[in-house]
Motif scaffolding. Structure first.
Motif, PDB file in Angstrom:
ATOM      1  N   LYS A  58      11.941 -30.120  23.988  1.00 38.40           N
ATOM      2  CA  LYS A  58      11.397 -31.250  23.271  1.00 38.40           C
ATOM      3  C   LYS A  58      10.093 -31.334  23.575  1.00 38.40           C
ATOM      4  O   LYS A  58       9.317 -31.186  22.219  1.00 38.40           O
ATOM      5  N   ARG A  60       8.260 -32.921  25.837  1.00 44.52           N
ATOM      6  CA  ARG A  60       8.150 -34.114  25.854  1.00 44.52           C
ATOM      7  C   ARG A  60       6.309 -34.533  27.086  1.00 44.52           C
ATOM      8  O   ARG A  60       6.473 -33.959  27.312  1.00 44.52           O
ATOM      9  N   SER A 146      17.092 -37.748  20.097  1.00 44.52           N
ATOM     10  CA  SER A 146      16.924 -36.902  18.651  1.00 44.52           C
ATOM     11  C   SER A 146      16.110 -34.714  19.020  1.00 44.52           C
ATOM     12  O   SER A 146      15.440 -35.326  19.542  1.00 44.52           O
ATOM     13  N   ASN A 148      14.625 -32.857  18.085  1.00 45.98           N
ATOM     14  CA  ASN A 148      13.125 -32.787  17.286  1.00 45.98           C
ATOM     15  C   ASN A 148      12.247 -33.035  18.546  1.00 45.98           C
ATOM     16  O   ASN A 148      12.486 -32.661  19.699  1.00 45.98           O
ATOM     17  N   SER A 154      12.289 -37.279  12.895  1.00 44.45           N
ATOM     18  CA  SER A 154      13.969 -36.649  13.258  1.00 44.45           C
ATOM     19  C   SER A 154      14.477 -36.280  12.601  1.00 44.45           C
ATOM     20  O   SER A 154      14.383 -36.236  11.094  1.00 44.45           O
ATOM     21  N   HIS A 231       5.531 -40.668  16.656  1.00 42.93           N
ATOM     22  CA  HIS A 231       5.988 -39.668  17.422  1.00 42.93           C
ATOM     23  C   HIS A 231       6.656 -39.419  16.135  1.00 42.93           C
ATOM     24  O   HIS A 231       7.744 -38.682  16.847  1.00 42.93           O
ATOM     25  N   TYR A 232       6.097 -39.709  15.410  1.00 45.04           N
ATOM     26  CA  TYR A 232       7.353 -39.010  13.763  1.00 45.04           C
ATOM     27  C   TYR A 232       6.272 -38.526  13.013  1.00 45.04           C
ATOM     28  O   TYR A 232       6.649 -38.649  11.890  1.00 45.04           O
TER      29      TYR A 232
HETATM   30 MG    MG Z   1      13.295 -39.497  19.146  1.00 44.30          MG
END
Ligand code: MG
Ligand code: TXA
Length: 328
Positions: A58, A60, A146, A148, A154, A231-232
């Motif tokens: 991810k 992250r 999710s 992504n 997502s 975040h999106y």
């Molecule tokens: Mg997510």
């Protein structure tokens, strides 16, 4: 050595493919699978190495805790400390799109990395046949954020997963389009006061009808790092609450009264139905996120019911706020 494939194979959810996916999971590999909300990137939740691979895939920025998926409430109760409110919410909404944050059980086998070192664990029982079949076949809980890369919207289809994660999953189980289209609601039940950490598919109203009023989510004391401001994100800027698009804009409309525009337009729900809008949200944002678009103008979406979760995702994508630090 052969070149690695550019994207993971997208496989129909046959019994054979589900058994193969389960075997791969038990061997520490990652499998993307559909849930009723969005696609998840699944790993054996008891395997620290597999969980670490999820964070790597991810991209992250830091170890945010992951949601652990179970076949049923009984299996979840073996790993987390349920209390009265947790029992009531599980009874009312599982299998379904609500996630409960509880204390880790004393004998839990769930990777501490999946909890990002916190003493809590987020548990969920998904209401999707393929997710359930995979959980049963794997015979162990699955950590699944999710599917992504961090910072992208997502995925609600197998093609979105492939576009976002390439060959990080060994296999993508194809369940078509996710029926709900927005992530599960996250409720923190680990302290004296129940709090909404992430608005989602089960509305606040429905939760409060079962356990009474939820406490306010205190700013600065964010326990759900998924509450991170940005975040999106789409790559094009978003303009929220737009009444009319400017020239060069794409329009994400809502409801029957759509202003005339020359740019690309999609409607979350012509009928003004918030469930339909939630299901369309991420796919339409991706579709309109085109290089030749100046900005994506988004018409106002009412704040009630699922509108709270839809507006939350839109605001996060639009604001570009710095991530608040998670506590713990
Ligand atoms: Mg997510
Ligand atoms: O619908 C969903 O929930 C999807 C599908 C795949 O199940 N999963 C999902 O996972 O959205 P993810 O990792 O993208 O979001 C997990 C959310 C984040 O907001 C995270 O901070 C929160 O759950 N969370 C997980 N564990 C937590 C914990 N121990 N304490 C507080 N928040 C936690």
């Amino acid at each position: 050595m052969a070149e690695p494939p550019v994207a993971a194979p997208i496989c129909p959810p046959t019994t054979d493919n589900i058994s193969r996916a389960a075997e791969l999971l038990r061997g520490g590999r990652l499998i993307a699978f559909p849930t009723e909300t969005v696609y998840g990137l699944g790993a054996d939740a008891t395997d620290d190495r597999a969980v670490a691979a999820v964070f790597a895939a991810k991209g992250r920025p830091r170890f945010n805790p992951l949601i652990i998926h179970f076949t049923d409430a009984g299996a979840a109760a073996g790993q987390a400390e349920f209390n009265r409110r947790a029992d009531d919410l599980a009874q009312a909404f599982w299998p379904g799109p609500i996630t409960l944050v509880l204390h880790r059980g004393p004998g839990t086998s769930i990777s501490l990395l999946a909890s990002a070192g916190l003493d809590t664990i987020a548990v969920r029982v998904p209401g999707h046949d393929i997710a359930q079949a995979l959980l049963r076949a794997a015979g162990r809980p699955l950590a699944a954020p999710s599917a992504n890369r961090s910072g992208e919207v997502s995925p609600t289809s197998a093609a979105h997963v492939a576009a976002s994660l390439g060959n990080a999953p060994t296999m993508i189980l194809d369940g078509g389009v996710c029926p709900v289209g927005i992530e599960s609601t996250v409720v923190d039940l680990s302290t004296g006061e129940a709090r909404l950490l992430r608005p989602g598919a089960v509305t606040r109203e429905r939760i409060e009808a079962v356990i009474g009023p939820l406490g306010a989510s205190a700013p600065g004391a964010v326990r759900g790092p998924g509450m991170a401001g940005r975040h999106y994100a789409t790559s094009r800027p978003l303009r929220l609450g737009a009444k009319t698009p400017e020239s060069g804009d794409a329009l994400l409309a809502f409801g029957p009264d759509v202003p005339a525009t020359s740019g690309p337009t999609l409607n979350l729900s012509t009928a003004g139905d918030l469930e339909e809008a939630a299901a369309n949200l991420f796919a339409m944002l991706r579709n309109l996120d085109r290089p030749n678009v100046a900005a994506i103008a988004v018409m106002p979406v009412p704040e009630h019911g699922l509108g709270a979760a839809i507006n939350d995702r839109l605001r996060r994508a639009a604001t570009g706020l710095a991530d608040p630090e998670p506590t713990g």
